[in-house]
Design an enzyme around this catalytic site. Structure first.
Site, PDB file in Angstrom:
ATOM      1  N   GLY A  37       5.730   6.641  46.572  1.00 50.36           N
ATOM      2  CA  GLY A  37       5.764   7.971  45.993  1.00 50.36           C
ATOM      3  C   GLY A  37       6.886   8.166  44.991  1.00 50.36           C
ATOM      4  O   GLY A  37       7.533   7.228  44.547  1.00 50.36           O
ATOM      5  N   LEU A  39       6.475   9.177  41.855  1.00 55.38           N
ATOM      6  CA  LEU A  39       5.875   8.288  40.867  1.00 55.38           C
ATOM      7  C   LEU A  39       6.460   8.505  39.467  1.00 55.38           C
ATOM      8  O   LEU A  39       6.771   9.629  39.073  1.00 55.38           O
ATOM      9  CB  LEU A  39       4.364   8.504  40.833  1.00 55.38           C
ATOM     10  CG  LEU A  39       3.640   8.345  42.179  1.00 55.38           C
ATOM     11  CD1 LEU A  39       2.155   8.591  41.997  1.00 55.38           C
ATOM     12  CD2 LEU A  39       3.892   6.967  42.773  1.00 55.38           C
ATOM     13  N   HIS A  43       4.844   3.232  37.874  1.00 54.73           N
ATOM     14  CA  HIS A  43       3.749   3.279  38.842  1.00 54.73           C
ATOM     15  C   HIS A  43       2.411   3.507  38.135  1.00 54.73           C
ATOM     16  O   HIS A  43       1.396   2.877  38.474  1.00 54.73           O
ATOM     17  CB  HIS A  43       3.963   4.422  39.847  1.00 54.73           C
ATOM     18  CG  HIS A  43       5.146   4.250  40.734  1.00 54.73           C
ATOM     19  ND1 HIS A  43       6.274   5.034  40.628  1.00 54.73           N
ATOM     20  CD2 HIS A  43       5.383   3.391  41.755  1.00 54.73           C
ATOM     21  CE1 HIS A  43       7.149   4.674  41.552  1.00 54.73           C
ATOM     22  NE2 HIS A  43       6.633   3.680  42.249  1.00 54.73           N
ATOM     23  N   LYS A 177       6.311  -6.234  38.946  1.00 49.15           N
ATOM     24  CA  LYS A 177       7.180  -7.414  38.931  1.00 49.15           C
ATOM     25  C   LYS A 177       8.663  -7.066  38.853  1.00 49.15           C
ATOM     26  O   LYS A 177       9.502  -7.955  38.896  1.00 49.15           O
ATOM     27  CB  LYS A 177       6.768  -8.341  37.786  1.00 49.15           C
ATOM     28  CG  LYS A 177       5.435  -9.020  38.060  1.00 49.15           C
ATOM     29  CD  LYS A 177       4.839  -9.701  36.841  1.00 49.15           C
ATOM     30  CE  LYS A 177       5.563 -10.932  36.437  1.00 49.15           C
ATOM     31  NZ  LYS A 177       4.855 -11.683  35.379  1.00 49.15           N
ATOM     32  N   LYS A 178       8.993  -5.770  38.777  1.00 45.10           N
ATOM     33  CA  LYS A 178      10.411  -5.416  38.893  1.00 45.10           C
ATOM     34  C   LYS A 178      10.917  -5.852  40.260  1.00 45.10           C
ATOM     35  O   LYS A 178      12.026  -6.369  40.386  1.00 45.10           O
ATOM     36  CB  LYS A 178      10.627  -3.913  38.702  1.00 45.10           C
ATOM     37  CG  LYS A 178      12.110  -3.519  38.794  1.00 45.10           C
ATOM     38  CD  LYS A 178      12.322  -2.048  38.551  1.00 45.10           C
ATOM     39  CE  LYS A 178      11.914  -1.232  39.755  1.00 45.10           C
ATOM     40  NZ  LYS A 178      12.876  -1.430  40.893  1.00 45.10           N
ATOM     41  N   ASP A 179      10.100  -5.643  41.292  1.00 42.98           N
ATOM     42  CA  ASP A 179      10.414  -6.140  42.632  1.00 42.98           C
ATOM     43  C   ASP A 179       9.877  -7.564  42.729  1.00 42.98           C
ATOM     44  O   ASP A 179       8.886  -7.834  43.430  1.00 42.98           O
ATOM     45  CB  ASP A 179       9.778  -5.230  43.683  1.00 42.98           C
ATOM     46  CG  ASP A 179      10.269  -3.799  43.562  1.00 42.98           C
ATOM     47  OD1 ASP A 179      11.376  -3.520  44.047  1.00 42.98           O
ATOM     48  OD2 ASP A 179       9.551  -2.965  42.969  1.00 42.98           O
ATOM     49  N   MET A 213      12.389   1.214  35.020  1.00 38.77           N
ATOM     50  CA  MET A 213      12.020   2.431  35.730  1.00 38.77           C
ATOM     51  C   MET A 213      12.072   2.204  37.232  1.00 38.77           C
ATOM     52  O   MET A 213      11.605   1.196  37.738  1.00 38.77           O
ATOM     53  CB  MET A 213      10.629   2.888  35.309  1.00 38.77           C
ATOM     54  CG  MET A 213      10.576   3.420  33.897  1.00 38.77           C
ATOM     55  SD  MET A 213       8.974   4.162  33.507  1.00 38.77           S
ATOM     56  CE  MET A 213       9.294   4.707  31.829  1.00 38.77           C
ATOM     57  N   SER A 214      12.657   3.178  37.928  1.00 40.19           N
ATOM     58  CA  SER A 214      12.792   3.120  39.383  1.00 40.19           C
ATOM     59  C   SER A 214      12.873   4.536  39.922  1.00 40.19           C
ATOM     60  O   SER A 214      13.495   5.409  39.293  1.00 40.19           O
ATOM     61  CB  SER A 214      14.059   2.349  39.774  1.00 40.19           C
ATOM     62  OG  SER A 214      14.342   2.499  41.159  1.00 40.19           O
ATOM     63  N   SER A 215      12.286   4.753  41.077  1.00 37.60           N
ATOM     64  CA  SER A 215      12.390   6.071  41.710  1.00 37.60           C
ATOM     65  C   SER A 215      13.836   6.415  42.028  1.00 37.60           C
ATOM     66  O   SER A 215      14.210   7.593  42.083  1.00 37.60           O
ATOM     67  CB  SER A 215      11.546   6.112  42.987  1.00 37.60           C
ATOM     68  OG  SER A 215      10.170   5.923  42.687  1.00 37.60           O
TER      69      SER A 215
END
Length: 311
Positions: A37, A39, A43, A177-179, A213-215
């Site tokens: 979530g 987002l 995402h 692919k960031k993670d 980008m990251s939550s």
């Protein structure tokens, strides 16, 4: 993307499974995008990737579930950002999402007290979730990188993704692919456990200034955010250095560490590893990925860049 379309919201596991089976009976592939979530455009790019990956008609499912078993009690589960109503608006605006799966809980609660099973404890066990006792470990790929400082993380990720796969029953699943290590762990789990699911890695989406980008970016102050740009800049410089012929891994890592520390970051790790096995490489003479994790203020950020070795 198509015109706005309100996705169906499903909370029950049996209802989700039945929904997917109906879509498949209609001749559609089920494409799955698991999220926690809050987002952002990264995402939403996974949804575009999911639609593009299907050869024919497709029904896209997005899950929203903050998984307690991948957080240690000292980590940021309690403060992980959420905006469910906003998420639904963003998903509807894509016009491409048919269903949203947001279960209230995916674990059996209760059971033995903390410490009886030994080893690392996640927020799930810490909150009384000891009745759940089946875990998936991807034993080699979960070591190193994020696994070194987050010992319960990949056990929790592999387990919850396997549970979601068994509930959603997708044909395709898309991971960012960031993670990077997470993506590789899931690929290996799917291979080893014979899940009939195509796993697709989607490229990192960045802000205009290069920040991945990251939550969690919402927790950065303006000053911390500016300092955090040193991550993507140091990775881009390292890639240029390697492609220009300096493939000495330690020198490249030392330069990245220096750049991050000079910017005020606290480095968790900087590693150069082979892309599939995630084994460390001394020289960048094969396809490799430089992976970084660093703290800026109270926010831990990760990023990476792939390098195809010069021929």
């Amino acid at each position: 993307m198509a015109a706005a379309h309100e996705p169906e919201v499903l909370r029950d596991k049996a209802a989700m499974r039945a929904w997917s089976r109906r879509r498949r009976a209609e001749g559609k592939a089920v494409a799955f995008v698991p999220t926690m979530g809050f987002l952002h455009d990264g995402h939403l790019s996974l949804i575009s990737t999911a639609v593009a990956a299907a050869a024919g008609p497709v029904a896209v499912v997005v899950s929203i579930y903050v998984n307690p078993s991948q957080f240690a009690p000292t980590e940021d589960l309690a403060t992980y950002p959420s905006d469910f109503a906003g998420d639904l608006r963003k998903l509807a605006a894509t016009g491409a999402v048919a269903a949203v799966f947001c279960p209230p809980d995916l674990y059996v609660r209760g059971g033995a007290g903390a410490g009886e099973s030994g080893g690392a404890v996640s927020c799930l066990e810490d909150a009384g979730g000891h009745a759940h006792e089946t875990w998936i470990r991807v034993e080699q790929l979960e070591k190193g990188l994020c696994g070194s400082s987050r010992p319960v993380f990949f056990r929790g990720v592999a387990t919850v993704v396997a549970k979601l796969f068994n509930i959603v029953e997708p044909d395709i699943a898309v991971f960012g692919k960031k993670d990077y290590q997470q993506w590789r762990v899931i690929c290996r789990m799917v291979r080893d456990l014979d899940f009939a699911i195509e796993i697709i890695g989607s490229e990192i989406v960045r802000e205009a200034d290069g920040l991945a980008m990251s939550s969690r970016n919402v927790h950065l102050s303006c000053e911390e955010r500016e300092k955090a740009l040193s991550i993507s800049r140091s990775l881009a410089n390292a890639r240029t250095t390697a492609l220009n012929g300096n493939n000495h891994g330690q020198q490249i890592k030392d330069q990245i560490v220096q750049t991050l520390e000079e910017a005020g970051g606290q480095v968790d790790y900087v590693e150069i590893v082979e892309q599939e096995s995630l084994t460390p490489v001394v020289r960048i003479d094969r396809p490799a990925v430089i992976c970084v994790a660093a703290w800026f203020g109270k926010v831990r950020l990760i990023d990476n860049i792939e390098i195809q070795a010069p021929s």
